[in-house]
Every structure is written in structure tokens, then in C-alpha cells.
Design an enzyme around this catalytic site. Structure first.
Site, PDB file in Angstrom:
ATOM      1  NE  ARG A  58      -2.696  -1.070   3.327  1.00 14.97           N
ATOM      2  CZ  ARG A  58      -3.492  -0.864   4.360  1.00 14.97           C
ATOM      3  NH1 ARG A  58      -4.788  -0.745   4.191  1.00 14.97           N
ATOM      4  NH2 ARG A  58      -2.992  -0.784   5.580  1.00 14.97           N
ATOM      5  CD  GLU A  95      -0.639  -5.259  14.901  1.00 14.31           C
ATOM      6  OE1 GLU A  95      -1.588  -5.248  15.683  1.00 14.31           O
ATOM      7  OE2 GLU A  95      -0.620  -4.626  13.833  1.00 14.31           O
TER       8      GLU A  95
END
Length: 170
Positions: A58, A95
Site C-alpha cells: 500500500r 505486529e
């Protein structure tokens, strides 16, 4: 402009327990897209930038727009095995797992002033890996910019040695 209404939460994506910040509502709205592009460009006022690095995937949305407006080159950093030419790589933690990023070995020239762009700053591992790749090739990271920062993951601490700018914080 308040960009928060254009970001939606997706629960348990890409893994259970993760709340994904989806930017596609922002991208489909022409005014929000234009204003976000302008705001990201404003972050670079009075900076010399030779290359804009967009991070897979992105980061590829705004980075070429920024490069074009800045009169700079656009460079892709991709997940391992996606680039066709000679590459160097850097592994990092995110994460929800680990990943390896690659950049073409000739993408950055010694002394290039580089803007690193990605959509989200979470743990900071991705951006730090990209900065290391830029520096391995002799470039200087002049700024990292992001649409969103997830402050509770403390990614800014990992990037404390690099200037950073963010449109939205959660």
C-alpha cells in the site's frame, strides 16, 4: 481535512486479534485522495528528495504520486522474491509475524536523499528495515511519512533516528 472518517476498521485481519486499518474508503473518494496526497506532499516542504521509496504494497499508492510532484524517482521495496533484478534484503518483525523485504541493488545511489513512504506505522519494523536497505545502498533517509500511526505499538520509538510525519494517529 479530517481523514479519520475515511479509514475503516477490519476486525481479525489478517490474523485473529489484529484490527486492520483499511484505507480503501479514502482511496475511492476523489477529494479525500487529493487532500491526502497534498497533505503528504506538504510534509516535504523545502526538502531535497532524489528518490521516494514506496513499501509493498500500500506504500505503492501514494509514493509514485509524491515522486512525480517532487521531481524525484520512485523506488519499490517488495516482499522477498518479487523483484526481477539483483537485490539486497533485510528481515524484520511485524505486529503479526516476520517478513523479509528486498530492494534492487541499483535503486539508490550513494548520496541520494530519500523519502520513505508507507501507509501504516505499526511496530516500526517495516520502516526500519526499509531505512536500513536505503542506507546499505548509500542513501540518506531524510524522512519517513505515513498515512496512519498505531501509537500503542510504539513504532515511532524504533524510528527515533529518522524524521517522521503522520496524517492520522490511533
Amino acid at each position: 481535512m479530517d481523514f479519520a472518517p475515511y479509514i475503516r476498521d477490519i476486525e481479525d485481519f489478517p490474523k485473529p486479534g489484529v484490527v486492520f486499518k483499511d484505507i480503501t474508503p479514502l482511496l475511492k473518494d476523489p477529494i479525500a485522495l487529493q487532500k491526502a496526497s497534498e497533505a503528504l506532499l506538504d510534509f516535504t516542504a523545502n526538502m531535497q528528495i532524489d528518490k521516494v521509496v514506496g513499501v509493498d504494497s500500500r506504500g505503492f499508492i501514494f509514493a509514485p504520486m509524491l515522486a512525480e510532484k517532487l521531481g524525484a524517482g520512485f523506488v519499490t521495496v517488495r516482499k522477498s522474491g518479487k523483484l526481477p533484478y539483483h537485490t539486497i534484503s533485510e528481515s524484520y518483525n511485524l505486529e503479526y509475524g516476520t517478513e523479509t523485504l528486498e530492494i534492487h541493488s541499483d535503486a539508490i545511489e550513494k548520496g541520494d536523499k530519500v523519502l520513505v513512504h508507507d501507509d501504516v506505522l505499526a511496530t516500526g519494523g517495516t520502516a526500519q528495515a526499509v531505512c536500513k536497505l536505503v542506507e546499505k545502498l548509500g542513501g540518506e533517509v531524510v524522512q519517513c511519512n505515513f498515512l496512519i500511526e498505531l501509537t500503542f505499538l510504539k513504532g515511532a520509538e524504533i524510528l527515533k533516528d529518522y524524521p517522521k510525519k503522520v496524517l492520522l494517529q490511533y
